[in-house]
Write a protein that holds these residues in place. Sequence first.
Motif, PDB file in Angstrom:
ATOM      1  N   PRO A 126    -114.201 -13.849  46.844  1.00 49.86           N
ATOM      2  CA  PRO A 126    -113.626 -12.531  46.522  1.00 49.86           C
ATOM      3  C   PRO A 126    -112.928 -12.487  45.169  1.00 49.86           C
ATOM      4  CG  PRO A 126    -112.244 -13.673  48.124  1.00 49.86           C
ATOM      5  CD  PRO A 126    -113.505 -14.492  47.981  1.00 49.86           C
ATOM      6  N   PHE A 131    -109.295 -10.531  38.420  1.00 51.75           N
ATOM      7  CA  PHE A 131    -108.353 -10.367  39.538  1.00 51.75           C
ATOM      8  C   PHE A 131    -106.919 -10.526  39.054  1.00 51.75           C
ATOM      9  CE2 PHE A 131    -107.130 -14.822  40.069  1.00 51.75           C
ATOM     10  CZ  PHE A 131    -108.197 -15.499  39.488  1.00 51.75           C
ATOM     11  N   ALA A 159    -109.600  -7.375  41.827  1.00 47.44           N
ATOM     12  CA  ALA A 159    -109.261  -7.936  43.137  1.00 47.44           C
ATOM     13  C   ALA A 159    -107.792  -8.337  43.047  1.00 47.44           C
ATOM     14  CB  ALA A 159    -110.141  -9.137  43.446  1.00 47.44           C
ATOM     15  N   GLY A 226    -110.220  -6.999  47.994  1.00 43.61           N
ATOM     16  CA  GLY A 226    -111.387  -7.036  47.124  1.00 43.61           C
ATOM     17  C   GLY A 226    -111.353  -5.931  46.079  1.00 43.61           C
ATOM     18  N   ASN A 227    -112.199  -6.043  45.071  1.00 45.27           N
ATOM     19  CA  ASN A 227    -112.344  -4.922  44.135  1.00 45.27           C
ATOM     20  C   ASN A 227    -113.333  -3.912  44.730  1.00 45.27           C
ATOM     21  OD1 ASN A 227    -114.966  -5.813  43.589  1.00 45.27           O
ATOM     22  ND2 ASN A 227    -114.419  -6.759  41.636  1.00 45.27           N
ATOM     23  N   THR A 230    -116.809  -5.244  45.908  1.00 46.60           N
ATOM     24  CA  THR A 230    -116.875  -6.416  46.792  1.00 46.60           C
ATOM     25  C   THR A 230    -117.830  -6.172  47.964  1.00 46.60           C
ATOM     26  OG1 THR A 230    -114.687  -7.156  46.138  1.00 46.60           O
ATOM     27  CG2 THR A 230    -115.445  -7.862  48.317  1.00 46.60           C
ATOM     28  N   ALA A 239    -117.269 -11.030  45.394  1.00 49.36           N
ATOM     29  CA  ALA A 239    -117.252 -10.056  44.301  1.00 49.36           C
ATOM     30  C   ALA A 239    -118.484 -10.309  43.452  1.00 49.36           C
ATOM     31  CB  ALA A 239    -115.997 -10.229  43.447  1.00 49.36           C
TER      32      ALA A 239
END
Lengths: 244, 244
Positions: A126, A131, A159, A226-227, A230, A239
């Motif tokens: 992830p 991030f 993320a 998650g973004n 994801t 991701a």
Amino acid sequence: MTGSLSIAGLGPGDAALVTPEVSAALACATDVLGYAPYVARVPAREGVRLHPSDNRMELQRAGEALRLAAEGRDVVMVSSGDPGVFAMAAAVFEALESAPQWREVSIRVLPGITAMLAAAARAGAPLGHDFCAINLSDNLKPWPTIEKRLRLAAEADFAIAIYNPRSASRPDGFARALEILKEAGCGARTIIFAHAVTTPKERIEILSLQEARAEMVDMATLVIIGNSATRRVGRWVYAPRRAS
Amino acid sequence: MTGSLSIAGLGPGDAALVTPEVSAALACATDVLGYAPYVARVPAREGVRLHPSDNRMELQRAGEALRLAAEGRDVVMVSSGDPGVFAMAAAVFEALESAPQWREVSIRVLPGITAMLAAAARAGAPLGHDFCAINLSDNLKPWPTIEKRLRLAAEADFAIAIYNPRSASRPDGFARALEILKEAGCGARTIIFAHAVTTPKERIEILSLQEARAEMVDMATLVIIGNSATRRVGRWVYAPRRAS
């Protein structure tokens, strides 16, 4: 008299994640300092003095480590995870700044596997794209700063790894963080709760942010959100490397 | 036939930073795949087949690893640093998603010391407060996304770790990133260039962002930009734990 201070990361819990560099430092230490549960993870050995201390004693502990090293002892200060991520290294440098008499102490920082990397590995990947990492404790920073960072992190589509999401003295912050992220349009994002990662009590939960409830976490939980891209494949979360 | 695939992080370079978990996986692997310079770091041993490959072959390499594991071999895919941070784990899950015949392969992700943690340790504790990690390569994401993230990261007052700041095929991005951060008011921030961290070629440079020039970095450089409160004490840089 030339002592030394190594500020070392023990990783998230599993002894197989302690680096050989840290094990070597512990093997020749005369003194080991740290929060008691972390000192308890250091292999017992004759000739080493253990100095467990309470939580929230960071600056006092840092000063004691510097003092012992200045006296010529070989000191290891242990943190869980990585000592540079929401852990003891910053406290040692703060103590050093306020105490010029210790400036000549030989200091090393020995990195470790921080909780978000172990949690991410258990869940898949992830954190494979951009991030951020946010400490949700407002003991040392104002809560509005945390809210602002959460909103900007959502807007940046990072993320988000959240450390220290909830404790007995801070029961409400994580619920508020979930609200902020929902308001920012992140309700459909994947959220990972990694409890006590790499220990016998490990438990990994994966759900959507809108299903998450604050009671699902405590201080032993590392949270990853998650973004927007994801994805899930089987039991894994990742991701994608390609982003729009 | 039950093979396995371990996606393992070798850390930044020094063998003393390879976790025992990763060393154990390599010790019983039948096949090791990865970008050639990383495969070259795997200790030689009889009975293991090495499969070095070129850069930018990630998806093909991931598919090959899954195929070998599905045939019953014990495969280790190696990345530098941590496999989940801008490395091979995401590529393996992408390959898995596109190939349902491999869904039963036993997969583990074995974390490693990612470059920003090793770089931070050498400099002090610049990631001791909230931070973000941005991959500056626009091979797989649009450059405007990178610019947006840099601006929001500055606004959030994150410390910023930059991976892959510059390559022969992307000579201009890092200069542009420096411009954006100066426009965002970060000119006085501390910037750390960690070159080839933990290898014999290691070199750490610490200066202010306004003094930084794009030519100071290449693909072996990990860049850390401090937050607005970052301080120096002696040769060390750290982010104070207390923030306003």
